[in-house]
Design an enzyme around this catalytic site. Structure first.
Site, mmCIF file in Angstrom:
data_model
loop_
_atom_site.group_PDB
_atom_site.id
_atom_site.type_symbol
_atom_site.label_atom_id
_atom_site.label_comp_id
_atom_site.label_asym_id
_atom_site.label_seq_id
_atom_site.Cartn_x
_atom_site.Cartn_y
_atom_site.Cartn_z
ATOM 1 N N SER A 1 0.298 -8.132 8.486
ATOM 2 C CA SER A 1 -0.792 -8.853 7.844
ATOM 3 C C SER A 1 -0.643 -10.334 8.154
ATOM 4 C CB SER A 1 -0.731 -8.665 6.323
ATOM 5 O OG SER A 1 -0.652 -7.299 6.004
ATOM 6 N N GLY A 2 -1.719 -11.065 7.974
ATOM 7 C CA GLY A 2 -1.610 -12.513 8.125
ATOM 8 C C GLY A 2 -2.597 -13.134 9.083
ATOM 9 N N ASP B 1 -12.845 -7.410 9.174
ATOM 10 C CA ASP B 1 -11.658 -6.708 9.692
ATOM 11 C C ASP B 1 -11.946 -5.244 9.998
ATOM 12 O OD1 ASP B 1 -10.567 -9.031 8.423
ATOM 13 O OD2 ASP B 1 -8.622 -8.050 8.427
ATOM 14 N N GLU C 1 -5.082 -14.613 8.367
ATOM 15 C CA GLU C 1 -5.535 -15.884 7.796
ATOM 16 C C GLU C 1 -4.483 -16.963 8.032
ATOM 17 O OE1 GLU C 1 -6.415 -12.891 6.187
ATOM 18 O OE2 GLU C 1 -8.299 -13.432 7.142
ATOM 19 N N TRP D 1 -12.929 -0.439 -5.682
ATOM 20 C CA TRP D 1 -11.798 -0.883 -4.864
ATOM 21 C C TRP D 1 -10.646 0.124 -4.896
ATOM 22 C CZ3 TRP D 1 -13.107 -5.324 -2.332
ATOM 23 C CH2 TRP D 1 -12.152 -5.858 -1.461
ATOM 24 N N TRP E 1 -7.878 -8.659 -3.104
ATOM 25 C CA TRP E 1 -9.037 -9.485 -2.751
ATOM 26 C C TRP E 1 -10.073 -9.398 -3.880
ATOM 27 C CZ3 TRP E 1 -12.037 -13.021 -1.306
ATOM 28 C CH2 TRP E 1 -12.226 -13.464 -0.007
ATOM 29 N N ASP F 1 -15.473 -12.295 9.256
ATOM 30 C CA ASP F 1 -14.252 -11.690 8.714
ATOM 31 C C ASP F 1 -14.426 -10.203 8.403
ATOM 32 O OD1 ASP F 1 -11.564 -11.584 7.929
ATOM 33 O OD2 ASP F 1 -12.094 -11.828 5.827
ATOM 34 N N ASN G 1 -9.354 -9.182 11.803
ATOM 35 C CA ASN G 1 -10.171 -10.285 12.307
ATOM 36 C C ASN G 1 -9.414 -11.170 13.290
ATOM 37 O OD1 ASN G 1 -8.871 -11.091 9.591
ATOM 38 N ND2 ASN G 1 -9.367 -13.062 10.483
ATOM 39 N N TRP H 1 -3.362 -3.344 8.682
ATOM 40 C CA TRP H 1 -2.785 -3.144 7.346
ATOM 41 C C TRP H 1 -3.558 -2.122 6.524
ATOM 42 C CZ3 TRP H 1 -6.643 -4.643 4.032
ATOM 43 C CH2 TRP H 1 -7.565 -5.584 4.501
ATOM 44 N N ARG I 1 -15.538 -2.422 7.668
ATOM 45 C CA ARG I 1 -15.907 -3.555 6.819
ATOM 46 C C ARG I 1 -17.308 -4.051 7.168
ATOM 47 N NH1 ARG I 1 -10.964 -6.742 5.170
ATOM 48 N NH2 ARG I 1 -11.915 -8.739 5.669
ATOM 49 N N ARG J 1 0.807 -1.228 0.000
ATOM 50 C CA ARG J 1 0.000 0.000 0.000
ATOM 51 C C ARG J 1 0.836 1.273 0.000
ATOM 52 N NH1 ARG J 1 -2.609 -3.842 2.907
ATOM 53 N NH2 ARG J 1 -4.150 -4.792 1.550
#
Lengths: 610, 204
Positions: free
Chosen positions: A206-207, A337, A209, A505, A569, A335, A293, A275, A362, A140
């Site tokens: 990040s991460g 976030d 997931e 987006w 995404w 999810d 999340n 993030w 979100r 970003r």
């Protein structure tokens, strides 16, 4: 004390002579509209330019001035900076940074590639890092410190300080571990911007997931030395909270506020990634960011509020201590976030002057908070399709979840259907802009719903840890997947709304010319009238847009720049479209697949009047 | 629309006890393999209003033309089906539990790169198309277990990680293949869930 008195004192304090700090130098540069010195334009995250050469009467004749290929495929989020006569452009992995000379036909003055011999500075191979990026190879953007440093937060979590003039490395430190799979820190990656405050640079991670426990870490800009680290969850000392002084909903959070809300030591792989785009108020000396999340996506295995995932954090940037916290989605089951941008605006809310923070989450609610006290002022849906909660209880700050859309209530191995919004949220990272002229917020949104089925998964360090399936489709009653909206953050109402075939987006930018720019996934750069949303200009760029608009002026001429490069995404979820082309049944899926409209490719397009 | 269900009635699952109100209790089936010993699926279509336990309909609709889910047929085929009244709308179907597990594992593990419904993303290929173009089960298995880097022909920057050590993936490769194969063969329409048959239990 009245607001009036407070502001008199604040301005008196401002009038006092003070030493020129990096902060004030950077803030001064932010006020100069010829430059674009931070990703969000300014600390307040307004994404607003005072330049008005391009305005609503002439934007229709806007032309491409020049373009620049980044040489990298995959998704390009963020945007370029302009410092003086130099432009800095970043790319998706391998996270190349280019310095372009605006005085010399955008000649490449230097090019920096952090991947050497196939490896990132932290030692992980590029392939390994790519394999643990959850949602494409995005980055970003870089940021600037007035001591002449460009800071890059690379995908392997390395924080890299570059000499803005030469591109030489000043220092590198690897924040976390992208691939070592150590318990609690496995498979963290870097995609968020590095954030400059005074003589520090802060990064998130990040991460979520991948079963990480994320944190914000602050480094000294001159040496790269670590100053403090605040985890999103865990023991009080890890989170840098004071049980008595840190508040939530105006009350002290108390001891072990996070530990109490997780079963066992599930907090150690609790997610809470950071993030998005952040905010900083230098008068209040407060940093604002949101956490993501809790992991896994299967809520059944982690009963409790899972604090402080999904939370707006207000922190002292000098030592990291939390001033206030507000959890938007306790016990996330979808999810949603909480990472989206923090926009700081001094405005009237319900008749009172407020130092407000506006956040489009979100989860589909737009929150207006008092950014000094953390008081919740407004929480309203900014997409009428949102159904997982009926409303936010203003006394407790808790969303009132509807059982039929609760994936925890429905349980493991049950497909909970027709939840709005989908996991990508009513808005994802694509930052909104604040139009200082109309006082409206220009918000790029998604209009997508989903079915969601949580199930049991094993945690395997360094691997994805998701535990839910989902399928997404357009919100009921339409075939479009996005809206660009104008939002009144005082009343909590949509003022205008433009349908877009795909999720919007790209980051928006409002201008003193009365117009707002945004991009679409098919690749259109668009300009609309900020007050009404009326479309005034569009141009199809080489690839779908998930980057953010910026503006600068050079030799007296205003330019508007945007990175194209479809992905993220959105590029995963929408590449094949979401709707069935069931023409035989009368449903007209006019726009089905994104890949019928655009293909990969990082390209910067810069516009100007002829 | 004139619906022709007859040829889709499947006595094996839709026993005489089936009625608009009753909840059918179909039998479990073991995981399937084809003549070449590759994993395969059972997808069957039925009709009627299958109800959830609380009495609300499942409302799962499959639309078929020439034996395929409707989004896999060409416009010409669709016109033909309309013309000869063979466009069939069915209220529900079944997939065997193994294929269902594959559906689920795919959407938890593969979806984040290969896109929903095995349709591909901006950078990762559509596995449905890969199988249509001849990707064998052996190759499918090998790539998932070992990954695929530039040396194996992946485009620079587009790597497939190895999942051989991932316990959420490795045990489910056969089932994932069953699901993706069913998509490739046009048997599962995207976005719509088929109910699963009960889990097959090995007899001890």
């Amino acid at each position: 004390m009245s607001i009036l008195k407070k502001s008199i004192i604040a301005s008196a304090a401002l009038a006092l002579p003070f030493a020129v700090s990096a902060n004030s130098k950077l803030e001064k540069m932010m006020k100069d509209p010829s430059q674009w010195v931070q990703q969000s334009g300014d600390y307040a995250g307004h994404r607003y330019t005072n330049l008005d050469q391009i305005n609503k009467s002439n934007v229709g004749s806007l032309k491409v001035a020049w373009t620049f290929s980044t040489g990298v495929l995959r998704g390009h989020e963020g945007g370029p900076l302009v410092i003086g006569d130099m432009m800095y452009v970043h790319t998706a992995i391998p996270n190349i940074v280019y310095a372009l000379d605006l005085n010399d036909d955008q000649r490449i003055v230097w090019k920096y590639n952090p991947v050497k011999g196939g490896k990132f500075p932290g030692g992980e191979t590029m392939d390994r890092v790519i394999s643990v990026m959850c949602c494409d190879n995005v980055n970003r953007g870089v940021n600037y410190h007035p001591n002449g440093t460009i800071v890059l937060h690379a995908a392997d979590t390395s924080v890299i300080a570059l000499d803005a003039k030469t591109g030489k490395e000043k220092w590198i430190t690897t924040n976390l571990h992208a691939g070592t799979g150590k318990y609690g820190v496995s498979a963290s990656t870097g995609s968020g911007q590095p954030f400059i405050i005074k003589d520090t640079v802060g990064v998130g991670c990040s991460g979520a997931e991948f079963g990480v426990r994320c944190n914000w870490t602050s480094y000294d800009i001159n040496s790269g030395k670590r100053l403090w680290r605040a985890y999103s969850m865990g023991p009080d000392k890890d989170m840098l909270v004071d049980p008595n002084k840190t508040t939530s909903m105006l009350k002290p959070i108390g001891k072990d506020s996070s530990l109490k809300t997780w079963p066992g030591d599930a907090w150690k792989i609790g997610g809470g990634s950071i993030w998005g785009f952040y905010g900083y108020d230098s008068k209040l000396n407060t940093l604002y960011y949101g956490t993501g999340n809790p992991s896994t996506w299967n809520p059944v295995v982690r009963p409790g509020d899972n604090k402080w995932s999904m939370t707006i954090n207000a922190r002292n940037p000098d030592n990291g201590m939390a001033k206030w916290l507000y959890q938007m989605t306790p016990y996330d089951e979808w999810d949603y976030d909480g990472v989206n941008e923090m926009i700081l605006v001094d405005m009237k809310v319900k008749g009172k002057n407020r130092q407000a923070l506006v956040h489009f989450d979100r989860n589909g609610f737009a929150y207006t908070m008092d950014r000094a006290s953390g008081e919740l002022l407004v929480a309203e849906k900014y997409d009428p399709a949102v159904n997982w909660a009926t409303h936010v209880d203003m006394k407790t700050g808790r969303p009132q979840v509807q059982d039929r859309y609760s994936t925890a209530h429905q349980g493991e191995d049950v497909n909970t259907t027709n939840i709005c919004p989908a996991a990508l949220g009513s808005k994802d990272q694509q930052p909104a802009a604040y139009d200082r002229l109309s006082g409206l917020f220009m918000v790029p949104t998604n209009h997508v719903c989903m079915d969601y089925e949580p199930f049991k998964v094993d945690y395997v360090a360094g691997n994805a840890y998701v535990g839910a399936t989902l399928s997404m489709y357009p919100a009921p009653g339409g075939t479009h997947l996005g809206n660009m909206i104008g939002w009144d953050a005082d009343k909590g109402k949509i003022v205008w709304s433009n349908e877009e075939p795909f999720s919007v987006w790209s980051g928006a930018m409002a201008t003193a010319g009365g117009i707002t720019f945004y991009g679409t996934l098919e690749g259109y750069a668009k300009a609309v009238e900020s007050k009404t949303g009326k479309e005034l200009f569009k141009f199809k760029t080489p690839s779908g847009i998930i980057g953010n608009f910026m503006s600068y002026s050079h030799k007296g001429k205003q330019y508007v720049g945007i990175l194209s490069g479809v992905g993220g995404w959105a590029g995963i979820g929408l590449a094949a479209g979401l709707t069935d082309p069931t023409a035989g049944l009368g449903a007209v899926g006019a726009y089905s697949a994104l890949h019928n409209h655009t293909a990969l490719g990082g390209v910067l397009t810069v516009f100007a009047l002829p | 629309m004139n619906l022709n269900f007859n040829k889709y009635l499947l006595a094996i699952f839709l026993t005489a006890s089936f009625s608009a109100k009753a909840i059918p209790t179909p039998e479990a089936v073991e995981p399937q393999f084809d003549a070449d010993d590759n994993p395969t699926y059972i997808i069957k279509y039925g009709k009627g209003d299958r109800l959830k336990e609380d009495g609300t309909p499942l409302n799962l609709i499959q639309i078929e033309c020439q034996g395929k889910a409707v989004d896999f047929v060409t416009d010409e085929e669709l016109d033909q089906c309309r013309g000869d009244d063979s466009l069939v709308e069915m209220k529900y179907g079944w997939m065997d539990f193994s294929t269902y597990k594959g559906w689920r594992a795919y959407h938890a593990e593969c979806h984040v790169c290969h896109g929903p419904d095995a349709m591909g993303s901006t950078y990762a290929p559509s596995l449905m198309v890969s199988i249509q173009e001849g990707l064998s089960y052996d190759d499918f298995f090998t790539v998932i277990m070992n990954g695929r880097g530039e040396a194996e022909g992946a485009q620079k920057g587009n790597v497939m990680p190895a999942f051989g050590a991932n316990t959420n993936v490795a045990p489910h490769v056969e089932d994932m293949y069953r699901y993706v194969k069913a998509r490739a063969d046009g048997k599962i329409r995207r976005g719509v869930r088929l109910p699963k048959l009960p889990k097959f239990k090995e007899v001890e």
